[in-house]
Design a protein around this motif. Structure first.
Motif, PDB file in Angstrom:
ATOM      1  N   ARG A  32       0.828  -1.218   0.000  1.00  0.00           N
ATOM      2  CA  ARG A  32       0.000   0.000   0.000  1.00  0.00           C
ATOM      3  C   ARG A  32       0.854   1.255   0.000  1.00  0.00           C
ATOM      4  O   ARG A  32       0.439   2.293  -0.521  1.00  0.00           O
ATOM      5  N   THR A  33       2.033   1.181   0.579  1.00  0.00           N
ATOM      6  CA  THR A  33       2.951   2.314   0.550  1.00  0.00           C
ATOM      7  C   THR A  33       3.339   2.636  -0.892  1.00  0.00           C
ATOM      8  O   THR A  33       3.477   3.799  -1.269  1.00  0.00           O
ATOM      9  N   LYS A  39      -5.090   1.890  -5.777  1.00  0.00           N
ATOM     10  CA  LYS A  39      -5.709   1.167  -6.890  1.00  0.00           C
ATOM     11  C   LYS A  39      -5.855  -0.323  -6.616  1.00  0.00           C
ATOM     12  O   LYS A  39      -6.574  -1.007  -7.321  1.00  0.00           O
ATOM     13  N   GLY A  40      -5.125  -0.832  -5.610  1.00  0.00           N
ATOM     14  CA  GLY A  40      -5.179  -2.260  -5.312  1.00  0.00           C
ATOM     15  C   GLY A  40      -4.146  -3.066  -6.063  1.00  0.00           C
ATOM     16  O   GLY A  40      -4.146  -4.291  -6.000  1.00  0.00           O
ATOM     17  N   TYR A  41      -3.289  -2.378  -6.791  1.00  0.00           N
ATOM     18  CA  TYR A  41      -2.234  -3.070  -7.529  1.00  0.00           C
ATOM     19  C   TYR A  41      -1.015  -2.165  -7.661  1.00  0.00           C
ATOM     20  O   TYR A  41      -1.083  -0.953  -7.441  1.00  0.00           O
ATOM     21  N   VAL A  42       0.101  -2.815  -8.003  1.00  0.00           N
ATOM     22  CA  VAL A  42       1.339  -2.097  -8.286  1.00  0.00           C
ATOM     23  C   VAL A  42       1.837  -2.611  -9.631  1.00  0.00           C
ATOM     24  O   VAL A  42       1.826  -3.821  -9.889  1.00  0.00           O
ATOM     25  N   LYS A  46       7.270  -0.955 -12.072  1.00  0.00           N
ATOM     26  CA  LYS A  46       7.604  -0.139 -10.895  1.00  0.00           C
ATOM     27  C   LYS A  46       8.317  -1.001  -9.869  1.00  0.00           C
ATOM     28  O   LYS A  46       9.332  -0.600  -9.297  1.00  0.00           O
ATOM     29  N   LEU A  47       7.794  -2.210  -9.625  1.00  0.00           N
ATOM     30  CA  LEU A  47       8.444  -3.118  -8.688  1.00  0.00           C
ATOM     31  C   LEU A  47       9.825  -3.517  -9.180  1.00  0.00           C
ATOM     32  O   LEU A  47      10.789  -3.542  -8.415  1.00  0.00           O
ATOM     33  N   ARG A  48       9.948  -3.831 -10.465  1.00  0.00           N
ATOM     34  CA  ARG A  48      11.251  -4.199 -11.037  1.00  0.00           C
ATOM     35  C   ARG A  48      12.264  -3.076 -10.809  1.00  0.00           C
ATOM     36  O   ARG A  48      13.385  -3.304 -10.378  1.00  0.00           O
ATOM     37  N   SER A  49      11.845  -1.864 -11.064  1.00  0.00           N
ATOM     38  CA  SER A  49      12.734  -0.716 -10.880  1.00  0.00           C
ATOM     39  C   SER A  49      13.155  -0.570  -9.425  1.00  0.00           C
ATOM     40  O   SER A  49      14.339  -0.384  -9.124  1.00  0.00           O
ATOM     41  N   THR A  77       0.260  -6.241 -13.739  1.00  0.00           N
ATOM     42  CA  THR A  77       0.326  -5.654 -12.406  1.00  0.00           C
ATOM     43  C   THR A  77       0.338  -6.752 -11.346  1.00  0.00           C
ATOM     44  O   THR A  77      -0.036  -7.893 -11.613  1.00  0.00           O
ATOM     45  N   VAL A  78       0.748  -6.366 -10.139  1.00  0.00           N
ATOM     46  CA  VAL A  78       0.657  -7.255  -8.994  1.00  0.00           C
ATOM     47  C   VAL A  78      -0.567  -6.831  -8.199  1.00  0.00           C
ATOM     48  O   VAL A  78      -0.604  -5.732  -7.647  1.00  0.00           O
TER      49      VAL A  78
END
Length: 90
Positions: A32-33, A39-42, A46-49, A77-78
């Motif tokens: 959530r951070t 949105k309920g997803y990332v 963005k995570l890879r970066s 997305t995750v």
């Protein structure tokens, strides 16, 4: 250290509960951070970066394995509520 060796060691450590796992709530707070728009997803990229540029950096192979499991292939997305449910024991 090769991933295969690391994985065997970590499976043993986790199965023997040598290190407590993060709680479901703690993992959700972490996601959530990153999800500032709630949105309920990332996004996978963005995570890879983040995983390659901040903190203890992960190898490309580790990131690929994580994302292969965590990412919804239709959206890229995750969906972190679903992911956390799968990785946290009931």
């Amino acid at each position: 250290i090769r991933f295969e060796r690391f994985e065997r060691m970590m499976v043993r450590i986790l199965l023997e509960n040598q290190y407590p796992r993060d709680s479901e709530e703690r993992l959700l707070r972490a996601f959530r951070t990153l999800d500032t728009d709630n949105k309920g997803y990332v996004e996978a990229e963005k995570l890879r970066s983040l995983l390659t540029t901040h903190g203890e950096r992960f190898s490309q192979e580790e990131i690929d394995e994580f994302l292969a499991f965590a990412v919804d292939p239709e959206t890229g997305t995750v969906l972190y509520d679903d992911y956390v449910t799968h990785v946290c024991p009931a």
